[in-house]
Design a protein around this motif. Structure first.
Motif, PDB file in Angstrom:
ATOM      1  N   GLY A 244       0.855  -1.471   0.056  1.00  0.00           N
ATOM      2  CA  GLY A 244      -0.065  -0.118   0.044  1.00  0.00           C
ATOM      3  C   GLY A 244       0.648   1.117   0.123  1.00  0.00           C
ATOM      4  O   GLY A 244       2.032   1.244  -0.539  1.00  0.00           O
ATOM      5  N   SER A 245       0.162   2.131   0.800  1.00  0.00           N
ATOM      6  CA  SER A 245       0.819   3.501   0.695  1.00  0.00           C
ATOM      7  C   SER A 245       0.550   4.644   1.748  1.00  0.00           C
ATOM      8  O   SER A 245      -0.545   4.199   2.313  1.00  0.00           O
ATOM      9  CB  SER A 245       0.676   4.409  -0.592  1.00  0.00           C
ATOM     10  OG  SER A 245      -0.649   4.701  -0.949  1.00  0.00           O
ATOM     11  N   SER A 246       1.268   5.366   2.490  1.00  0.00           N
ATOM     12  CA  SER A 246       1.060   6.128   3.453  1.00  0.00           C
ATOM     13  C   SER A 246       1.295   7.710   2.947  1.00  0.00           C
ATOM     14  O   SER A 246       2.153   8.020   2.143  1.00  0.00           O
ATOM     15  CB  SER A 246       1.653   5.741   4.717  1.00  0.00           C
ATOM     16  OG  SER A 246       3.012   5.833   4.268  1.00  0.00           O
ATOM     17  N   ALA A 247       0.646   8.553   3.772  1.00  0.00           N
ATOM     18  CA  ALA A 247       0.979  10.116   3.437  1.00  0.00           C
ATOM     19  C   ALA A 247       0.741  10.829   4.865  1.00  0.00           C
ATOM     20  O   ALA A 247       0.014  10.350   5.581  1.00  0.00           O
ATOM     21  CB  ALA A 247       0.056  10.539   2.002  1.00  0.00           C
ATOM     22  N   LYS A 248       1.448  11.821   4.985  1.00  0.00           N
ATOM     23  CA  LYS A 248       1.210  12.683   6.130  1.00  0.00           C
ATOM     24  C   LYS A 248       1.110  14.325   5.680  1.00  0.00           C
ATOM     25  O   LYS A 248       1.992  14.564   4.713  1.00  0.00           O
ATOM     26  CB  LYS A 248       2.554  12.534   7.024  1.00  0.00           C
ATOM     27  CG  LYS A 248       2.256  13.323   8.400  1.00  0.00           C
ATOM     28  CD  LYS A 248       3.418  12.995   9.351  1.00  0.00           C
ATOM     29  CE  LYS A 248       3.113  13.722  10.808  1.00  0.00           C
ATOM     30  NZ  LYS A 248       3.039  15.051  10.783  1.00  0.00           N
ATOM     31  N   CYS A 249       0.187  14.821   6.285  1.00  0.00           N
ATOM     32  CA  CYS A 249       0.065  16.252   5.822  1.00  0.00           C
ATOM     33  C   CYS A 249      -0.226  16.857   7.211  1.00  0.00           C
ATOM     34  O   CYS A 249      -1.463  16.579   7.702  1.00  0.00           O
ATOM     35  CB  CYS A 249      -1.225  16.410   4.920  1.00  0.00           C
ATOM     36  SG  CYS A 249      -1.485  18.215   4.318  1.00  0.00           S
TER      37      CYS A 249
END
Length: 323
Positions: A244-249
């Protein structure tokens, strides 16, 4: 928000390998990207005459812009080609896809990415930059950027520090957001200090896979790398392939699973992920929706050779991403 990309304008020459013996013979690091000179390009081209090959427009940013064009975004692209068959092929494909191509031309050969696809879909690049490497700061003007809200930069341009920093400064002065794909772990390792300078000073969105994020953070695992990169920019994205993938904002962290897919060729997987993510981002979608759009496009392109996703599949993608 309209998006324009800048990168090496390359034509991909794709060859499927029965095994990895050719990579060993040509001293190519499996899964990596090696820049080759004229002599090496001629040598590898001669070898590829014995293989069935396919040709497609390529380059990291070029692939991302192609994905955006297929979503109906009418993006732009800045690059440099030669006055030859390959350059004409690249320009004609941009026109066909509704991409506003701002192509500089030179007397040399158009760049070619020799792409070797292993049995498991892993791809290895031997890239001859040709005219692509001669893109100059004067080829990128305020007039070209005036109608755009975001510029997507491929990390492979890092071979020219002056160019990439000049473009970043100009984009910032005109109020554009900047996204950067870290390109390849070995490219990051070889120029880490400049990459970190670029991200901390100019970049809003960073795309990295697991190996690239580790290289950028001197060996940190994906979760730790995500936090470190996010501390240097607005949005950090770490792609983990089948995991999968991950993101941070800001304070928000989001993770999504990968879409199920039978891997045929991983060429452009990360580039199409960026295209899906940036399309959703440009439409003001949530972080989760951006990741989901990226994951969907990535899952579709790895099921074909190169970037030749069928129109029928694109129609399905548009229904899900655009609604």
């Amino acid at each position: 928000m309209k998006i324009i990309g800048i990168g090496n304008a390359l034509v991909d020459v794709l060859a499927c390998l029965g095994d990895d013996s050719l990579l060993n013979e040509q001293r190519l690091k499996r899964g990596g990207m090696e820049l080759i000179d004229d002599e090496r390009y001629k040598q590898i081209s001669k070898v590829l005459e014995n293989y069935d090959t396919e040709m497609a427009t390529g380059g990291s940013a070029g692939n991302t812009i192609l994905a955006l064009a297929n979503l109906g975004a009418r993006p732009g692209f800045i690059g440099r080609v030669g006055n030859d068959f390959m350059g004409e092929f690249f320009a004609q494909n941009c026109e066909k896809m509704g991409i506003e191509a701002r192509l500089a031309h030179g007397a040399g050969s158009t760049g070619v990415a020799n792409t070797f696809i292993s049995n498991d879909g892993e791809r290895t690049f031997a890239t001859y930059l040709g005219e692509a490497a001669k893109l100059e700061t004067t080829d990128v003007t305020p007039e070209i950027l005036k109608d755009y809200g975001l510029i997507h930069i491929e990390g492979y341009l890092v071979h020219d520090h002056e160019l990439i920093e000049s473009v970043a400064r100009l984009a910032k002065s005109q109020g554009l957001k900047i996204s950067l794909d870290l390109a390849s772990y070995n490219i990051v390792e070889n120029d880490l200090a400049f990459f970190r300078h670029l991200v901390s000073e100019y970049v809003d969105i960073v795309f990295a896979n697991q190996e690239e994020s580790a290289a950028f953070t001197s060996g940190k695992n994906p979760e730790e790398a995500l936090l470190e990169i996010a501390g240097m920019c607005e949005v950090a994205v770490v792609k983990l392939g089948k995991n999968g993938s991950s993101a941070k904002c800001g304070d928000q962290i989001c993770r999504v699973p990968a879409c199920e897919a039978k891997v045929l060729d991983t060429t452009a997987a990360g580039d199409f992920f960026a295209g899906g993510f940036l399309y959703a981002y440009s439409q003001g979608r949530s972080l989760k929706q951006c990741l989901e759009a990226g994951s969907l496009l990535s899952s579709k392109v790895i099921q074909v050779i190169g970037t030749k996703v069928t129109e029928e599949t694109w129609q399905e993608i548009r229904k899900e991403v655009i609604g």
